[in-house]
Design a protein around this motif. Sequence first.
Motif, PDB file in Angstrom:
ATOM      1  N   SER A  29       0.829  -1.209   0.000  1.00  0.00           N
ATOM      2  CA  SER A  29       0.000   0.000   0.000  1.00  0.00           C
ATOM      3  C   SER A  29       0.865   1.262   0.000  1.00  0.00           C
ATOM      4  O   SER A  29       0.581   2.224  -0.723  1.00  0.00           O
ATOM      5  CB  SER A  29      -0.921  -0.006   1.220  1.00  0.00           C
ATOM      6  OG  SER A  29      -1.651   1.194   1.308  1.00  0.00           O
ATOM      7  N   GLN A  32       2.426   1.803  -3.444  1.00  0.00           N
ATOM      8  CA  GLN A  32       1.452   2.302  -4.415  1.00  0.00           C
ATOM      9  C   GLN A  32       1.144   3.776  -4.181  1.00  0.00           C
ATOM     10  O   GLN A  32       1.024   4.552  -5.131  1.00  0.00           O
ATOM     11  CB  GLN A  32       0.170   1.469  -4.331  1.00  0.00           C
ATOM     12  CG  GLN A  32      -0.833   1.746  -5.440  1.00  0.00           C
ATOM     13  CD  GLN A  32      -0.269   1.457  -6.818  1.00  0.00           C
ATOM     14  OE1 GLN A  32       0.493   0.504  -7.000  1.00  0.00           O
ATOM     15  NE2 GLN A  32      -0.621   2.290  -7.787  1.00  0.00           N
ATOM     16  N   GLU A  33       1.060   4.160  -2.913  1.00  0.00           N
ATOM     17  CA  GLU A  33       0.794   5.565  -2.583  1.00  0.00           C
ATOM     18  C   GLU A  33       1.929   6.472  -3.071  1.00  0.00           C
ATOM     19  O   GLU A  33       1.689   7.547  -3.617  1.00  0.00           O
ATOM     20  CB  GLU A  33       0.632   5.724  -1.068  1.00  0.00           C
ATOM     21  CG  GLU A  33      -0.725   5.324  -0.536  1.00  0.00           C
ATOM     22  CD  GLU A  33      -1.765   6.400  -0.795  1.00  0.00           C
ATOM     23  OE1 GLU A  33      -1.449   7.589  -0.660  1.00  0.00           O
ATOM     24  OE2 GLU A  33      -2.886   6.030  -1.161  1.00  0.00           O
ATOM     25  N   LYS A  35       4.039   5.809  -5.503  1.00  0.00           N
ATOM     26  CA  LYS A  35       4.011   5.819  -6.969  1.00  0.00           C
ATOM     27  C   LYS A  35       2.988   6.811  -7.498  1.00  0.00           C
ATOM     28  O   LYS A  35       3.214   7.496  -8.502  1.00  0.00           O
ATOM     29  CB  LYS A  35       3.702   4.416  -7.509  1.00  0.00           C
ATOM     30  CG  LYS A  35       4.838   3.431  -7.336  1.00  0.00           C
ATOM     31  CD  LYS A  35       4.437   2.019  -7.734  1.00  0.00           C
ATOM     32  CE  LYS A  35       4.271   1.872  -9.226  1.00  0.00           C
ATOM     33  NZ  LYS A  35       4.033   0.448  -9.599  1.00  0.00           N
ATOM     34  N   GLU A  36       1.868   6.908  -6.807  1.00  0.00           N
ATOM     35  CA  GLU A  36       0.769   7.759  -7.294  1.00  0.00           C
ATOM     36  C   GLU A  36       0.904   9.206  -6.841  1.00  0.00           C
ATOM     37  O   GLU A  36       0.542  10.127  -7.587  1.00  0.00           O
ATOM     38  CB  GLU A  36      -0.574   7.199  -6.804  1.00  0.00           C
ATOM     39  CG  GLU A  36      -0.927   5.853  -7.437  1.00  0.00           C
ATOM     40  CD  GLU A  36      -2.223   5.280  -6.880  1.00  0.00           C
ATOM     41  OE1 GLU A  36      -2.818   5.931  -5.977  1.00  0.00           O
ATOM     42  OE2 GLU A  36      -2.637   4.198  -7.335  1.00  0.00           O
ATOM     43  N   ASN A  37       1.440   9.420  -5.640  1.00  0.00           N
ATOM     44  CA  ASN A  37       1.400  10.768  -5.062  1.00  0.00           C
ATOM     45  C   ASN A  37       2.762  11.365  -4.712  1.00  0.00           C
ATOM     46  O   ASN A  37       2.830  12.477  -4.183  1.00  0.00           O
ATOM     47  CB  ASN A  37       0.503  10.753  -3.808  1.00  0.00           C
ATOM     48  CG  ASN A  37      -0.924  10.360  -4.135  1.00  0.00           C
ATOM     49  OD1 ASN A  37      -1.583  11.004  -4.950  1.00  0.00           O
ATOM     50  ND2 ASN A  37      -1.412   9.282  -3.519  1.00  0.00           N
ATOM     51  N   ALA A  41       2.999  11.839  -0.578  1.00  0.00           N
ATOM     52  CA  ALA A  41       2.865  10.583   0.152  1.00  0.00           C
ATOM     53  C   ALA A  41       4.068  10.357   1.063  1.00  0.00           C
ATOM     54  O   ALA A  41       3.924   9.926   2.215  1.00  0.00           O
ATOM     55  CB  ALA A  41       2.718   9.426  -0.834  1.00  0.00           C
ATOM     56  N   GLN A 183       8.585   3.766   2.317  1.00  0.00           N
ATOM     57  CA  GLN A 183       8.385   4.949   1.462  1.00  0.00           C
ATOM     58  C   GLN A 183       9.688   5.403   0.825  1.00  0.00           C
ATOM     59  O   GLN A 183       9.697   5.910  -0.307  1.00  0.00           O
ATOM     60  CB  GLN A 183       7.730   6.088   2.247  1.00  0.00           C
ATOM     61  CG  GLN A 183       8.506   6.636   3.422  1.00  0.00           C
ATOM     62  CD  GLN A 183       8.203   5.918   4.733  1.00  0.00           C
ATOM     63  OE1 GLN A 183       7.770   4.764   4.726  1.00  0.00           O
ATOM     64  NE2 GLN A 183       8.424   6.593   5.852  1.00  0.00           N
ATOM     65  N   TYR A 190      10.833   4.414  -7.876  1.00  0.00           N
ATOM     66  CA  TYR A 190       9.902   4.967  -8.856  1.00  0.00           C
ATOM     67  C   TYR A 190      10.005   6.483  -9.015  1.00  0.00           C
ATOM     68  O   TYR A 190       9.437   7.043  -9.945  1.00  0.00           O
ATOM     69  CB  TYR A 190       8.464   4.571  -8.475  1.00  0.00           C
ATOM     70  CG  TYR A 190       8.315   3.080  -8.380  1.00  0.00           C
ATOM     71  CD1 TYR A 190       8.425   2.293  -9.521  1.00  0.00           C
ATOM     72  CD2 TYR A 190       8.123   2.448  -7.156  1.00  0.00           C
ATOM     73  CE1 TYR A 190       8.324   0.910  -9.438  1.00  0.00           C
ATOM     74  CE2 TYR A 190       8.014   1.072  -7.069  1.00  0.00           C
ATOM     75  CZ  TYR A 190       8.115   0.308  -8.216  1.00  0.00           C
ATOM     76  OH  TYR A 190       8.023  -1.065  -8.142  1.00  0.00           O
ATOM     77  N   THR A 192      10.087  10.581  -7.272  1.00  0.00           N
ATOM     78  CA  THR A 192       9.089  11.560  -6.838  1.00  0.00           C
ATOM     79  C   THR A 192       9.484  12.897  -7.465  1.00  0.00           C
ATOM     80  O   THR A 192      10.426  12.961  -8.253  1.00  0.00           O
ATOM     81  CB  THR A 192       9.075  11.704  -5.302  1.00  0.00           C
ATOM     82  OG1 THR A 192      10.294  12.346  -4.880  1.00  0.00           O
ATOM     83  CG2 THR A 192       8.946  10.357  -4.599  1.00  0.00           C
TER      84      THR A 192
END
Length: 424
Positions: A29, A32-33, A35-37, A41, A183, A190, A192
């Motif tokens: 989780s 994924q957070e 990667k998306e934010n 995040a 994190q 990935y 940021t």
Amino acid sequence: MKIINKADRPSLRRSVDQGTVEQRKSVQSIIQEVKENGDEAVRRFTEQFDGVLLESPRVTKEEFDEAYDSMDGEFITILEEAAANIRSFHEKQLPTSWFDTSSDGTMLGQKITPIDAAGVYVPGGTAAYPSSVFMNIIPAQVAGVERIVMVTPPGEDGKVPAGVLVSARILGVSDVFKIGGAQAVAALAYGTESISPVDKITGPGNVYVALAKREVFGDVDIDMIAGPSEIAVLADDTARPREIASDLLSQAEHDARSSSVLVTTSEHLAEQVQEEVESQLQQLPRERIARQSVEDYGMILLCDTWQEAIDAINEIAPEHLEVICEGPFQSLAKIKHAGAIFLGPYSSEPVGDYFAGPNHVLPTNGTARFSSPLNVDDFLKKSSVISYSGEALQQNVDKIARFARLEGLEGHARAVESRKERWT
């Protein structure tokens, strides 16, 4: 620390910690957070898990300066000398590209190229580890990696320990971020808004870091899934009990799950070490952690013969192995599985941890059976180079085509056969 005879000993092979279902789901989780934010995040998880709300995770020049100015000059000199020793050792590992030309004009070879970017995780938590900075970054620098990013958890004050920052400055690494946990691994893998993604992630951490590295493997490379620290001491009756006990406790103080094992043929030594461990535990600042480690994962294994003791060591395949006996080099050839081998009474395990030069990022959980310490090769790629001559292809085209058809790959066969018209 229990004394165990051959007949009563349990399996000596430790299994890799796979984490609980809840831990794995939590790590997935978090990844994924991130990667998306991205940074948002990371900032949120840093506040949640480390109790620090950071406006920016990047360590500033002012923070580097403050750390350097706060550190004793003599200790900085020690750090610089350790770094030089470690660099010297790793420079000897550097391979070279090679090319070989045959009489028919064919050239075959291997081109060695460093990866573009490496991410280094330096653990925090119960202790600060400047040595981890050196051990992860120096082999990458020797390999020629152009971009190195370091991440490490912030303390409650939102800062990184001075020793960690000074070590990074000594190596000339300024891309340092106050991020820990899963994190941090996700950010390295990935990217940021603040961190560009890397190609490989190295460095130890807690179970969440280990699980995160497992999750991102394949999208990036990793060094290994590091488990709790381990030491095994192979000793005969020439060893000094006080020294053996202190070496065992040097690893037990790392983590309550660390493993400390003495393997010996001397019942007298076993009994004396048992007494020394208890005596020294009472004087150790990290007694609670070390005592739990010794009680749960400590062992003195009493063997009938020296060969039986060596067989036990090979079954354990320990991260660190000390051989303290008469003529330790005579036993070296029989030792097949160990991350780092320390020979003789003066080669205490911390010598390798900090100063001698070899890397202290070592295989754990018995994985020394098939893996090696972190080294320069971990940051290099090898590309095969093939320049076949016309003469060589003319001689071998039918063999290659037949091989391809044996595997049912007609297109492969036709690809080489299409060159035949060059000779007609």
